[in-house]
Write an enzyme that holds these catalytic residues in place. Sequence first.
Site, short mmCIF file in Angstrom:
data_model
loop_
_atom_site.label_atom_id
_atom_site.label_comp_id
_atom_site.label_asym_id
_atom_site.label_seq_id
_atom_site.Cartn_x
_atom_site.Cartn_y
_atom_site.Cartn_z
N CYS A 1 58.19 57.37 -49.28
CA CYS A 1 58.47 56.15 -48.40
C CYS A 1 59.18 54.93 -49.12
O CYS A 1 59.57 53.97 -48.62
CB CYS A 1 57.24 55.55 -47.73
SG CYS A 1 56.67 56.77 -46.80
N HIS B 1 57.82 48.13 -45.75
CA HIS B 1 57.90 49.37 -45.34
C HIS B 1 57.38 49.67 -43.89
O HIS B 1 55.89 48.98 -43.77
CB HIS B 1 57.31 50.46 -46.49
CG HIS B 1 57.26 51.80 -45.88
ND1 HIS B 1 58.41 52.40 -45.12
CD2 HIS B 1 56.25 52.54 -45.90
CE1 HIS B 1 57.86 53.67 -44.68
NE2 HIS B 1 56.66 53.89 -45.10
N ASN C 1 56.50 55.37 -38.48
CA ASN C 1 57.00 55.42 -40.09
C ASN C 1 58.19 56.58 -40.18
O ASN C 1 58.02 57.74 -40.07
CB ASN C 1 55.53 55.81 -40.64
CG ASN C 1 55.95 55.70 -42.40
OD1 ASN C 1 56.94 55.89 -42.92
ND2 ASN C 1 54.92 55.97 -42.99
N1 COA Z 1 43.37 59.49 -32.74
C1 COA Z 1 42.01 59.22 -32.50
N2 COA Z 1 41.01 59.33 -33.43
C2 COA Z 1 41.58 59.56 -34.66
C3 COA Z 1 42.91 59.67 -35.14
C4 COA Z 1 43.96 59.73 -34.13
N3 COA Z 1 45.22 59.87 -34.21
N4 COA Z 1 42.90 59.68 -36.24
C5 COA Z 1 41.78 59.62 -37.02
N5 COA Z 1 40.87 59.39 -35.81
C6 COA Z 1 39.34 59.24 -36.08
C7 COA Z 1 38.97 60.04 -37.26
O1 COA Z 1 38.65 61.29 -37.34
C8 COA Z 1 37.54 59.15 -37.58
O2 COA Z 1 36.79 59.73 -36.40
P1 COA Z 1 35.11 59.62 -36.77
O3 COA Z 1 34.84 58.28 -37.32
O4 COA Z 1 34.37 60.26 -35.74
O5 COA Z 1 34.88 60.40 -37.99
C9 COA Z 1 37.83 57.59 -37.03
O6 COA Z 1 39.19 57.84 -35.97
C10 COA Z 1 38.29 56.64 -37.91
O7 COA Z 1 39.07 57.33 -38.81
P2 COA Z 1 39.58 56.59 -40.35
O8 COA Z 1 40.45 57.45 -40.96
O9 COA Z 1 38.47 56.03 -40.93
O10 COA Z 1 40.66 55.43 -39.44
P3 COA Z 1 41.25 54.17 -40.23
O11 COA Z 1 40.79 53.07 -39.54
O12 COA Z 1 41.36 54.36 -41.56
O13 COA Z 1 42.68 54.48 -39.55
C11 COA Z 1 44.87 55.25 -40.46
C12 COA Z 1 43.30 55.60 -39.79
C13 COA Z 1 45.59 56.77 -40.85
C14 COA Z 1 45.43 54.64 -39.17
C15 COA Z 1 44.75 54.40 -41.59
O14 COA Z 1 43.85 54.85 -42.54
C16 COA Z 1 46.04 54.22 -42.11
O15 COA Z 1 47.16 53.46 -41.55
N6 COA Z 1 46.08 54.40 -43.38
C17 COA Z 1 47.37 54.51 -44.24
C18 COA Z 1 48.37 55.14 -43.95
C19 COA Z 1 49.54 55.16 -44.44
O16 COA Z 1 50.02 53.99 -44.58
N7 COA Z 1 50.52 56.10 -44.47
C20 COA Z 1 51.70 56.27 -45.16
C21 COA Z 1 51.92 55.64 -46.22
S1 COA Z 1 53.76 55.68 -46.56
#
Ligand code: COA
Length: 334
Positions: A114, A261, A291
């Site tokens: 990215c 980004h 993204n």
């Molecule tokens: N739909 C529904 N539920 C989802 C899901 C989806 N697409 N993806 C994950 N979940 C669930 C998980 O399984 C978890 O369930 P649980 O509580 O029963 O275990 C719950 O949602 C919370 O998951 P978590 O990973 O803790 O959520 P979060 O608040 O951290 O959000 C992201 C997840 C991925 C949106 C977030 O962590 C994020 O944006 N991280 C950075 C990602 C990024 O920038 N990547 C690219 C970098 S270039």
Amino acid sequence: MTLRARITGTGMLVPERVVTNDDLAELMDTSDEWIRQRSGIATRHYVADGQVPSELAVGATRNALDAAGLDPADLDCIILATLSAEADFPGTSFFLQQRLGVEGLPCFDLRAQCSGFVYALSVANAFVRSGVYRRILVAGCEVHSTGLDFSTEGRDVTVLFGDGSGAVVVEANDEPGDTSEILEVRLHAQGEYADKLWVEAPSSAIPRRITPELMAEKRHFPRMQGRFVFKHAVTRMPEVLLETLGAASVKLEDVDHFLFHQANLRINEYVAQQLEIPPEKCPNNIDRFGNCSAASIPMLLDENVRSGRIERGQLVAMTTFGSGFSWTSAILRW
Ligand code: COA
């Protein structure tokens, strides 16, 4: 005299097919509400069957060349940033070069996920400043949709990504009265965290590179520790932005546009809040495109240049964070 480099044209292209959160909810256990609330994404674009990365890249490139008033034959070099290459080798840039019909023109791919576009921009800037090349195409191009896990197991990653391409033309600026310039670029990396967000295979570290067993274990799909990535992104992005502003002797409050980004709207809001940057200086398009990794920054730039929001003479700051980990910032006088 050291030559200065400026961006003279921008372009983008996304595939036509729009995929909504509800479309994804038909394939996996997710919801429009969850995706919007956690990431700010409403839709993303996916390629049609058979539509390949260099097809997107050539569209973005032609738009950037038109904006710069140039033909493909005017270019001296092509640098293409991608994490979703058209073939294992050669690089996607070679397919783009062929589509542009510019036999003999040097081209290469750059892999910094990215952060790839800003890494590539820094290479172009160095080429121009050192007098190696005068006109360079810098493109970012991603087709993520063919490599995602559309089962519930892959939902954390899959809902975030989209396909698209963006491109800019970087040219030497030796007109004394023209202030347009790439002022400073700063690049960083931390390979220690490579496996916090990665696609492990196909891999030359694995005999036969890809096997049915490996695929059964889904090791050919992206894996991410979302919270870990989030935490590092909101620390590294302000850090590198301030470092680069300092190097350019530009005050934060003097910047007109912050192009972050497009990984997660929450990340960008958090970074802006921490630095007390007003939201109107931080355009986003993640709601429509998701993204698009190396393509996100040039797509956002192109939209804001074409709408007239970014005007000549203004200060633009680009900041990225991505897999690797990698993080960068670039300050430009537009
Ligand atoms: N739909 C529904 N539920 C989802 C899901 C989806 N697409 N993806 C994950 N979940 C669930 C998980 O399984 C978890 O369930 P649980 O509580 O029963 O275990 C719950 O949602 C919370 O998951 P978590 O990973 O803790 O959520 P979060 O608040 O951290 O959000 C992201 C997840 C991925 C949106 C977030 O962590 C994020 O944006 N991280 C950075 C990602 C990024 O920038 N990547 C690219 C970098 S270039």
